[in-house]
Scaffold this motif. Structure first.
Motif, short mmCIF file in Angstrom:
data_model
loop_
_atom_site.label_atom_id
_atom_site.label_comp_id
_atom_site.label_asym_id
_atom_site.label_seq_id
_atom_site.Cartn_x
_atom_site.Cartn_y
_atom_site.Cartn_z
N VAL A 8 0.86 -1.16 0.00
CA VAL A 8 0.00 0.00 0.00
C VAL A 8 0.91 1.23 0.00
N TYR B 36 -3.12 0.72 -3.87
CA TYR B 36 -2.84 -0.67 -3.49
C TYR B 36 -2.31 -1.38 -4.73
N ARG C 211 -0.64 -5.09 -6.34
CA ARG C 211 -0.43 -6.52 -6.13
C ARG C 211 0.11 -7.16 -7.40
#
Length: 198
Positions: free
Chosen positions: A144, A178, A180
C-alpha cells in the motif's frame, strides 16, 4: 519488462473515459484509446555503502488518442474533451528511494515534461512534476502506498498562439494506492487521488 538489473522498458496503453458537465450546456462524454507512452528506466548501480538508490527515466508519449472528436452538430470538441492531446511529448525524470528495513520504502521524484504542438496548433503547457511517498509492504506480492503528488504547469498556447489564462498553475494531490503482483510481469493497481491545493 526488465532487460537486466539496471534497465527496464515500459509501455502505458490507457483507455480514457471523460465526462464533462457545464452549466447551460449538454454534457460531453468521450471514451476510447488514449495516448500511448513508451519509456525506459535506468537504475544507477549502487555502492555497498549507499543508503539511497537513484534511477533516471525517459518517456515518449505518442499521439494515438483521437484529437478530432466532434459534437452532434459537427463542431470540434474543445481540447480537454479529446481522448488524446494530438502531440508528441517527452519526459525526463529522476527518482530517489531509501529502504526502511523490514517496514517499507521511502521515495521521492522529480520529472519534467515537454509538450509538442498538435495539428490544430494547440500546445499544452510544459510541466514539472514532483512526488514524495512511502510504500508499506503487506506481503511479498502486495503493498500500500501513501503519496503527495504535485505539478507546476505552464499555460497552454491556443490555436491563435495566445496563452490560455485559465490553464496552468500549481496543483497538489494526496493519493492512496494498493498494488499486487498477479504474474511474472503483470500487476494490479487500484488508486484514489484527491486534490488538496491549487
Amino acid at each position: 519488462h526488465s532487460l537486466n538489473d539496471q534497465l527496464m522498458l515500459r509501455a502505458n496503453v490507457p483507455y480514457v473515459v471523460k465526462q464533462l458537465s457545464m452549466t447551460g450546456e449538454e454534457d460531453i462524454n468521450t471514451r476510447g484509446l488514449g495516448d500511448i507512452t513508451l519509456g525506459a528506466k535506468y537504475q544507477f548501480k549502487p555502492r555497498p555503502a549507499d543508503k539511497v538508490l537513484l534511477s533516471a527515466s525517459f518517456d515518449l508519449k505518442l499521439p494515438t488518442g483521437q484529437n478530432n472528436l466532434k459534437d452532434a452538430v459537427g463542431d470540434r470538441l474543445e481540447e480537454h474533451s479529446q481522448l488524446g492531446t494530438g502531440s508528441t511529448d517527452f519526459s525526463l525524470g529522476l527518482v530517489a528511494t531509501m529502504e526502511d528495513p523490514g517496514k517499507g520504502l521511502w521515495f521521492a521524484g522529480l520529472r519534467g515534461r515537454w509538450n509538442g504542438k498538435n495539428k490544430e496548433d494547440y500546445r499544452y503547457g510544459n510541466a514539472l512534476f514532483y512526488n514524495i511517498g512511502y510504500s508499506k509492504t503487506l506481503d511479498p506480492g502486495a503493498a500500500v502506498i501513501f503519496e503527495l503528488n504535485g505539478r507546476f504547469a505552464g499555460k497552454d498556447r491556443t490555436e491563435s498562439g495566445e496563452k490560455d489564462e485559465n490553464s496552468g498553475g500549481h496543483f497538489g494531490y494526496l493519493s492512496l494506492s494498493y498494488r499486487r503482483d498477479i504474474g511474472k510481469e503483470l500487476g494490479f493497481v487500484a488508486a484514489y487521488q484527491i486534490p488538496v491545493f491549487r
